[in-house]
Design a protein around this motif. Sequence first.
Motif, PDB file in Angstrom:
ATOM      1  N   GLN B  23     -21.234 -42.440 -14.323  1.00  0.00           N
ATOM      2  CA  GLN B  23     -21.493 -41.488 -13.232  1.00  0.00           C
ATOM      3  C   GLN B  23     -20.884 -40.115 -13.482  1.00  0.00           C
ATOM      4  OE1 GLN B  23     -19.982 -44.295 -10.281  1.00  0.00           O
ATOM      5  NE2 GLN B  23     -21.986 -44.267  -9.289  1.00  0.00           N
ATOM      6  N   GLY B  24     -19.814 -40.085 -14.269  1.00  0.00           N
ATOM      7  CA  GLY B  24     -19.188 -38.797 -14.552  1.00  0.00           C
ATOM      8  C   GLY B  24     -18.588 -38.769 -15.941  1.00  0.00           C
ATOM      9  N   PHE B  26     -16.371 -36.094 -18.419  1.00  0.00           N
ATOM     10  CA  PHE B  26     -15.615 -34.846 -18.479  1.00  0.00           C
ATOM     11  C   PHE B  26     -14.946 -34.804 -19.846  1.00  0.00           C
ATOM     12  CE2 PHE B  26     -15.798 -36.574 -14.234  1.00  0.00           C
ATOM     13  CZ  PHE B  26     -16.309 -35.504 -13.505  1.00  0.00           C
ATOM     14  N   VAL B  50     -23.123 -36.989 -13.979  1.00  0.00           N
ATOM     15  CA  VAL B  50     -22.668 -35.607 -14.091  1.00  0.00           C
ATOM     16  C   VAL B  50     -21.978 -35.430 -15.436  1.00  0.00           C
ATOM     17  CG1 VAL B  50     -21.014 -33.908 -13.202  1.00  0.00           C
ATOM     18  CG2 VAL B  50     -22.391 -35.275 -11.607  1.00  0.00           C
ATOM     19  N   LEU B  52     -19.777 -32.655 -17.518  1.00  0.00           N
ATOM     20  CA  LEU B  52     -19.090 -31.378 -17.344  1.00  0.00           C
ATOM     21  C   LEU B  52     -18.147 -31.120 -18.517  1.00  0.00           C
ATOM     22  CD1 LEU B  52     -18.733 -28.924 -15.495  1.00  0.00           C
ATOM     23  CD2 LEU B  52     -16.893 -30.138 -14.346  1.00  0.00           C
ATOM     24  N   ALA B  59      -7.499 -30.367 -18.360  1.00  0.00           N
ATOM     25  CA  ALA B  59      -8.394 -30.322 -17.202  1.00  0.00           C
ATOM     26  C   ALA B  59      -9.283 -31.560 -17.171  1.00  0.00           C
ATOM     27  CB  ALA B  59      -9.237 -29.052 -17.235  1.00  0.00           C
ATOM     28  N   ASN B  62      -7.740 -34.636 -15.750  1.00  0.00           N
ATOM     29  CA  ASN B  62      -7.508 -34.540 -14.309  1.00  0.00           C
ATOM     30  C   ASN B  62      -8.809 -34.552 -13.510  1.00  0.00           C
ATOM     31  OD1 ASN B  62      -4.495 -34.332 -13.759  1.00  0.00           O
ATOM     32  ND2 ASN B  62      -4.770 -33.002 -15.527  1.00  0.00           N
ATOM     33  N   MET B  63      -9.895 -34.116 -14.120  1.00  0.00           N
ATOM     34  CA  MET B  63     -11.212 -34.309 -13.498  1.00  0.00           C
ATOM     35  C   MET B  63     -11.533 -35.804 -13.443  1.00  0.00           C
ATOM     36  SD  MET B  63     -13.314 -31.242 -15.318  1.00  0.00           S
ATOM     37  CE  MET B  63     -12.899 -29.512 -15.026  1.00  0.00           C
ATOM     38  N   TYR B  65      -9.329 -38.131 -13.131  1.00  0.00           N
ATOM     39  CA  TYR B  65      -8.494 -38.622 -12.023  1.00  0.00           C
ATOM     40  C   TYR B  65      -9.223 -38.422 -10.694  1.00  0.00           C
ATOM     41  CZ  TYR B  65      -4.133 -38.833  -9.147  1.00  0.00           C
ATOM     42  OH  TYR B  65      -3.158 -39.133  -8.222  1.00  0.00           O
ATOM     43  N   GLY B  66      -9.710 -37.199 -10.483  1.00  0.00           N
ATOM     44  CA  GLY B  66     -10.395 -36.887  -9.225  1.00  0.00           C
ATOM     45  C   GLY B  66     -11.677 -37.684  -9.051  1.00  0.00           C
ATOM     46  N   ALA B  67     -12.488 -37.698 -10.104  1.00  0.00           N
ATOM     47  CA  ALA B  67     -13.798 -38.352 -10.012  1.00  0.00           C
ATOM     48  C   ALA B  67     -13.646 -39.873  -9.949  1.00  0.00           C
ATOM     49  CB  ALA B  67     -14.664 -37.952 -11.202  1.00  0.00           C
ATOM     50  N   GLY B  69     -11.057 -41.376  -8.847  1.00  0.00           N
ATOM     51  CA  GLY B  69     -10.462 -41.616  -7.531  1.00  0.00           C
ATOM     52  C   GLY B  69     -11.489 -41.555  -6.415  1.00  0.00           C
ATOM     53  N   ALA B  70     -12.557 -40.800  -6.652  1.00  0.00           N
ATOM     54  CA  ALA B  70     -13.649 -40.741  -5.675  1.00  0.00           C
ATOM     55  C   ALA B  70     -14.572 -41.950  -5.811  1.00  0.00           C
ATOM     56  CB  ALA B  70     -14.431 -39.444  -5.851  1.00  0.00           C
ATOM     57  N   ALA B  72     -16.080 -43.126  -8.728  1.00  0.00           N
ATOM     58  CA  ALA B  72     -17.141 -43.075  -9.740  1.00  0.00           C
ATOM     59  C   ALA B  72     -16.733 -43.779 -11.036  1.00  0.00           C
ATOM     60  CB  ALA B  72     -17.509 -41.631 -10.027  1.00  0.00           C
ATOM     61  N   ALA B 195     -11.200 -46.068  -2.635  1.00  0.00           N
ATOM     62  CA  ALA B 195     -11.571 -44.734  -3.144  1.00  0.00           C
ATOM     63  C   ALA B 195     -11.503 -43.683  -2.037  1.00  0.00           C
ATOM     64  CB  ALA B 195     -12.966 -44.777  -3.754  1.00  0.00           C
TER      65      ALA B 195
END
Lengths: 253, 352
Positions: B23-24, B26, B50, B52, B59, B62-63, B65-67, B69-70, B72, B195
């Motif tokens: 799904q993501g 980075f 996605v 990116l 970075a 940490n993306m 981590y965010g993604a 954590g959401a 994905a 999440a």
Amino acid sequence: MKKGYKLIYKRPQTLTKTRINYCPGCFHSTMHKLLMEVVEEMGIQEKTVGVCPVGCSVFAYNYMNVDMQEAAHGRAAAVATGIKRMLPDRYVFSYQGDGDLAAIGTAETLHACNRGENFTFVFINNGIYGMTGGQMAPTTLEGQKTTTSPYGRDPEKIGLPLKMAEIVSQFERVAYVERVSCNTPANTRKAKKALRNAFEYQGKKLGTTFIEVASNCPSGWKMTPEQSLKWLEERVFPYYPLKVFKKPDKKEV
Amino acid sequence: MGEIRLMKGNEALGEAAIRAGLQGYFGYPITPQSEVMEYLAQQEPHHNYVFLQAESEVAAVNMMYGAGGAGARVLTTTSSPGFSLMQEGISYIACAEIPCLFCNVVRGGPGLGTIQPSQSDYFQSTKGGGHGDYHTIVLAPNSVQEMVDFVYLGFNLADKYRTPVTILSDGAIGQMMEKVELPDPVEYKPDKPWATTGKTKDRERNILTSLYIQSEDMEKKNQKLQKKYEKIKQNEIRFDEYKTEDAEIIIVSFGLSSRVSRKSVDIGRAQGMKIGLFRPQTVWPFPYEKLREYADKDRVKFFISIEMNAGQMVEDVKLAVCGKKPVHFYGRMGGIVPDSYEVIEQIKKIKE
């Protein structure tokens, strides 16, 4: 509610009942409240995800009653990017201090802005590292004394304080930049309006929204809260003017 | 039977990630892993993930981590210097218990080193490259097929244990082309009630953090992580063997050097030496017990660890063998791949 009484003020339910641990007079408490009031008033608690920084507001997730992620120092913009890219219909914000956003995390901040990441930065600029005990920040004013600039910040040695709102407003894909404060009731109302604008623009997917708060740090500045307000007026606002640096076209809004 | 293709390791890894429900993604370009990024960039319009390109590996992690954590399913790939930059983030991810898949296509170090294949990030990967008491599950593929298989496995283990998983590959596995069988695409339906997707009325807010300021709480968190690692050790050890049934000499080798060593087994056996190959597929958790069983067998004379580094896994082999039999080491460094005959020469020297 007693008959004949009208409720004119209450704690937003988007704030938890945890006792807030910020120092007396610090703007963090006010900004937390304003931010969470906006989330409540817009009815977006279920759709809001926040990112906390490392710094005084590292525990923001204890106070804000929304889903939150705690980022590594400086990386909140990257974490918020990850969240927002996966959940584009959520309202995402990062809540960061000056050390976090403008020193160790400068690259993440600038690149998120350059990409026009569709989240809201809430940038608390108090010109000092509060949590670690009052060291010099990238935003410490010229001549300002801190524990690591005991003779005052010397621009010859370390340069001048970074003007982040001015810098990020240069990016094409940044939609809205405003510097606010909450040193007076009038400015506090403006600050809340700015947060509301930012979230509304985010909802319209207009690009990055960036609210800088010219904030205080009575403990770190070694001042009473009242003295810190005076310092803001006399020293901070002349260098960091409160204004809208950039806003979306009327058509977009 | 899945679709058969001739593919480069890095591209196969990218294709496998798509099929496994990515799904993501980075990442940041670095040789010799950039083909993964390029493949995923190219395929993005045809799939629902996605892609990116981040401004740095710092970075990128940490993306993740965010993604992650959401909620994905997220992947990043890098090579040694970039993986070093990610270590801080991996420590946070391990503590916040966010499922993330990493692939390190290792090149020779230290420093900027070389772009040639190496296994010198073994310590970093298996002993916890960042700060604090944590582990990631580390899968060591030795073929393009395993690059594919370990993506599926890695994603599933990451979700199952809420942990970062590392695929410890190298520049040769990433760059070489082999026949590969691609599994059918899966429809990924995450079940991640933890999440941060927005606090609905029916639940408390979800917080992902690695901060536990009270020592008592931080110790509890550590105990929880250690309990999880014990469970992983019990359930997830994987290894492969070749002609070990009657072996008197056991080569221990992982990843690319195990391909070299497998041929050494055949060469040695043709010369009358009873050699076998033991290949850990998970280098964390390491198959200590299985190796110890061999150390206990009378017929086994010695072990030799063949690696593309200065001798890193050999420490785990010694821990497994526990002084019961001699443990030797032979390795090449700086991006040099040892030759199967070189390995045989070493074994002959030891025998003398």
